[in-house]
Design a protein around this motif. Structure first.
Motif, PDB file in Angstrom:
ATOM      1  N   ILE A 145      46.077  38.086  38.134  1.00  0.00           N
ATOM      2  CA  ILE A 145      47.180  38.098  37.181  1.00  0.00           C
ATOM      3  C   ILE A 145      48.445  38.405  37.965  1.00  0.00           C
ATOM      4  CG2 ILE A 145      48.154  39.179  35.118  1.00  0.00           C
ATOM      5  CD1 ILE A 145      45.234  39.902  34.323  1.00  0.00           C
ATOM      6  N   ASP A 146      49.379  37.462  37.968  1.00  0.00           N
ATOM      7  CA  ASP A 146      50.630  37.595  38.728  1.00  0.00           C
ATOM      8  C   ASP A 146      50.347  37.978  40.178  1.00  0.00           C
ATOM      9  OD1 ASP A 146      52.104  36.989  36.430  1.00  0.00           O
ATOM     10  OD2 ASP A 146      52.209  39.103  35.837  1.00  0.00           O
ATOM     11  N   GLY A 147      49.337  37.347  40.762  1.00  0.00           N
ATOM     12  CA  GLY A 147      48.988  37.589  42.158  1.00  0.00           C
ATOM     13  C   GLY A 147      48.224  38.870  42.410  1.00  0.00           C
ATOM     14  N   GLU A 148      47.998  39.655  41.360  1.00  0.00           N
ATOM     15  CA  GLU A 148      47.262  40.929  41.474  1.00  0.00           C
ATOM     16  C   GLU A 148      45.792  40.693  41.115  1.00  0.00           C
ATOM     17  OE1 GLU A 148      47.815  45.180  42.130  1.00  0.00           O
ATOM     18  OE2 GLU A 148      49.430  43.729  41.925  1.00  0.00           O
ATOM     19  N   ASP A 149      44.904  41.296  41.868  1.00  0.00           N
ATOM     20  CA  ASP A 149      43.459  41.152  41.723  1.00  0.00           C
ATOM     21  C   ASP A 149      42.913  42.284  40.850  1.00  0.00           C
ATOM     22  OD1 ASP A 149      40.702  41.834  42.428  1.00  0.00           O
ATOM     23  OD2 ASP A 149      40.890  40.470  44.114  1.00  0.00           O
ATOM     24  N   TYR A 150      42.228  41.943  39.751  1.00  0.00           N
ATOM     25  CA  TYR A 150      41.659  42.935  38.840  1.00  0.00           C
ATOM     26  C   TYR A 150      40.155  42.725  38.712  1.00  0.00           C
ATOM     27  CZ  TYR A 150      46.462  43.796  37.406  1.00  0.00           C
ATOM     28  OH  TYR A 150      47.797  44.103  37.394  1.00  0.00           O
ATOM     29  N   SER A 151      39.369  43.720  39.092  1.00  0.00           N
ATOM     30  CA  SER A 151      37.907  43.644  38.971  1.00  0.00           C
ATOM     31  C   SER A 151      37.513  43.828  37.506  1.00  0.00           C
ATOM     32  CB  SER A 151      37.233  44.727  39.812  1.00  0.00           C
ATOM     33  OG  SER A 151      37.505  44.532  41.177  1.00  0.00           O
ATOM     34  N   TYR A 152      36.657  42.940  37.006  1.00  0.00           N
ATOM     35  CA  TYR A 152      36.207  43.034  35.623  1.00  0.00           C
ATOM     36  C   TYR A 152      34.769  43.493  35.505  1.00  0.00           C
ATOM     37  CZ  TYR A 152      40.269  41.337  33.178  1.00  0.00           C
ATOM     38  OH  TYR A 152      41.508  41.244  32.613  1.00  0.00           O
ATOM     39  N   TYR A 153      33.903  43.000  36.377  1.00  0.00           N
ATOM     40  CA  TYR A 153      32.482  43.355  36.304  1.00  0.00           C
ATOM     41  C   TYR A 153      31.890  43.377  37.703  1.00  0.00           C
ATOM     42  CZ  TYR A 153      33.090  41.726  31.495  1.00  0.00           C
ATOM     43  OH  TYR A 153      33.550  41.534  30.214  1.00  0.00           O
ATOM     44  N   PHE A 154      30.856  44.194  37.858  1.00  0.00           N
ATOM     45  CA  PHE A 154      30.010  44.175  39.047  1.00  0.00           C
ATOM     46  C   PHE A 154      28.599  43.884  38.559  1.00  0.00           C
ATOM     47  CE2 PHE A 154      33.347  47.343  40.077  1.00  0.00           C
ATOM     48  CZ  PHE A 154      33.938  46.680  41.137  1.00  0.00           C
ATOM     49  N   PHE A 155      27.958  42.913  39.153  1.00  0.00           N
ATOM     50  CA  PHE A 155      26.581  42.556  38.797  1.00  0.00           C
ATOM     51  C   PHE A 155      25.703  42.848  40.007  1.00  0.00           C
ATOM     52  CE2 PHE A 155      29.433  39.655  36.524  1.00  0.00           C
ATOM     53  CZ  PHE A 155      29.012  39.810  35.215  1.00  0.00           C
ATOM     54  N   THR A 156      24.549  43.467  39.768  1.00  0.00           N
ATOM     55  CA  THR A 156      23.663  43.850  40.875  1.00  0.00           C
ATOM     56  C   THR A 156      22.245  43.335  40.628  1.00  0.00           C
ATOM     57  OG1 THR A 156      23.228  45.980  39.819  1.00  0.00           O
ATOM     58  CG2 THR A 156      25.046  45.909  41.393  1.00  0.00           C
ATOM     59  N   ASN A 157      21.325  43.809  41.442  1.00  0.00           N
ATOM     60  CA  ASN A 157      19.931  43.346  41.422  1.00  0.00           C
ATOM     61  C   ASN A 157      19.343  43.284  40.015  1.00  0.00           C
ATOM     62  OD1 ASN A 157      20.325  43.585  44.158  1.00  0.00           O
ATOM     63  ND2 ASN A 157      18.875  45.246  44.427  1.00  0.00           N
ATOM     64  N   ASN A 158      18.591  42.217  39.779  1.00  0.00           N
ATOM     65  CA  ASN A 158      17.865  42.016  38.521  1.00  0.00           C
ATOM     66  C   ASN A 158      18.779  41.911  37.310  1.00  0.00           C
ATOM     67  OD1 ASN A 158      15.227  41.978  39.682  1.00  0.00           O
ATOM     68  ND2 ASN A 158      15.422  44.178  39.950  1.00  0.00           N
ATOM     69  N   GLU A 159      19.974  41.366  37.516  1.00  0.00           N
ATOM     70  CA  GLU A 159      20.904  41.114  36.424  1.00  0.00           C
ATOM     71  C   GLU A 159      21.337  39.650  36.472  1.00  0.00           C
ATOM     72  OE1 GLU A 159      23.245  45.313  35.775  1.00  0.00           O
ATOM     73  OE2 GLU A 159      24.215  43.807  37.015  1.00  0.00           O
ATOM     74  N   PHE A 160      21.738  39.146  35.311  1.00  0.00           N
ATOM     75  CA  PHE A 160      22.371  37.846  35.251  1.00  0.00           C
ATOM     76  C   PHE A 160      23.874  38.044  35.357  1.00  0.00           C
ATOM     77  CE2 PHE A 160      18.368  36.550  33.333  1.00  0.00           C
ATOM     78  CZ  PHE A 160      18.187  35.278  33.871  1.00  0.00           C
TER      79      PHE A 160
END
Length: 189
Positions: free
Chosen positions: A58-73
């Motif tokens: 967003i406006d060149g800024e990086d925003y983390s929304y989710y982290f997905f790990t082992n045994n997840e979709f």
């Protein structure tokens, strides 16, 4: 993946084998972009090992929304269901092995084995509950509480990925996260 599917006791060996046959297993190095924003999310990624991050620019800024790990979709479920363009990018944060399934194959799986529609419903419910919980936390919990909840859900995340991604996910600057971590560490000793 079999461990994940074994939660659904009604699935036969034939159904599980067929489901597995629909996917393409991939191994990617860390920091590999596996989905670009601005198109419909028409895949599901089942993670065998590693971490995938979904983020927005967003406006060149990086925003983390989710982290997905082992045994997840890993999926932008809203885009997957509505076929609207996804605003999210998906990248591997560590070396990651995952199986990719196309939406077309998932829909044909539902026709061939309707029991998998239940799996789809459970995934939709989990995605909704996760989004609702995250919204509630951002509205009511202070940073320290949000941080502690994230640690309790996935303690290995903090050893595996850069802290600025975690700060972004929590909605704060890295300096604020550092202060909270120092405060918590001070109380542990």
């Amino acid at each position: 993946m079999r461990n994940f599917l074994s939660k659904f006791r009604q699935l036969s060996e034939e159904e599980i084998t067929y489901f597995e046959s629909l996917g393409i297993t991939r191994k990617e190095k860390a920091k590999t972009l596996i989905f670009n924003a601005d198109k419909p999310f028409s895949k599901l990624f089942f993670i065998h090992s590693g971490i995938i991050r979904a983020y927005r620019l967003i406006d060149g800024e990086d925003y983390s929304y989710y982290f997905f790990t082992n045994n997840e979709f890993a999926v932008d479920f809203q885009s997957f269901l509505t076929e609207a363009d996804s605003p999210l990018y998906f990248e591997t944060l560590t070396e990651t092995e995952y199986t990719e399934f196309s939406k077309k194959d998932i829909l044909s799986l539902y026709d061939k084995y309707p029991i998998f529609e239940r799996l789809g419903r459970v995934m939709a419910e989990q995605a909704y509950l996760s989004a609702a919980e995250r919204l509630k936390q951002h509205q009511t919990d202070d940073l320290k509480t949000r941080y502690l909840k994230l640690i309790s859900r996935n303690p290995t995340l903090f050893q595996a990925i850069p802290q600025h991604y975690i700060a972004s996910y929590l909605g704060v600057k890295p300096q604020s996260l550092s202060r909270i971590r120092a405060e918590i560490a001070g109380k542990l000793y």
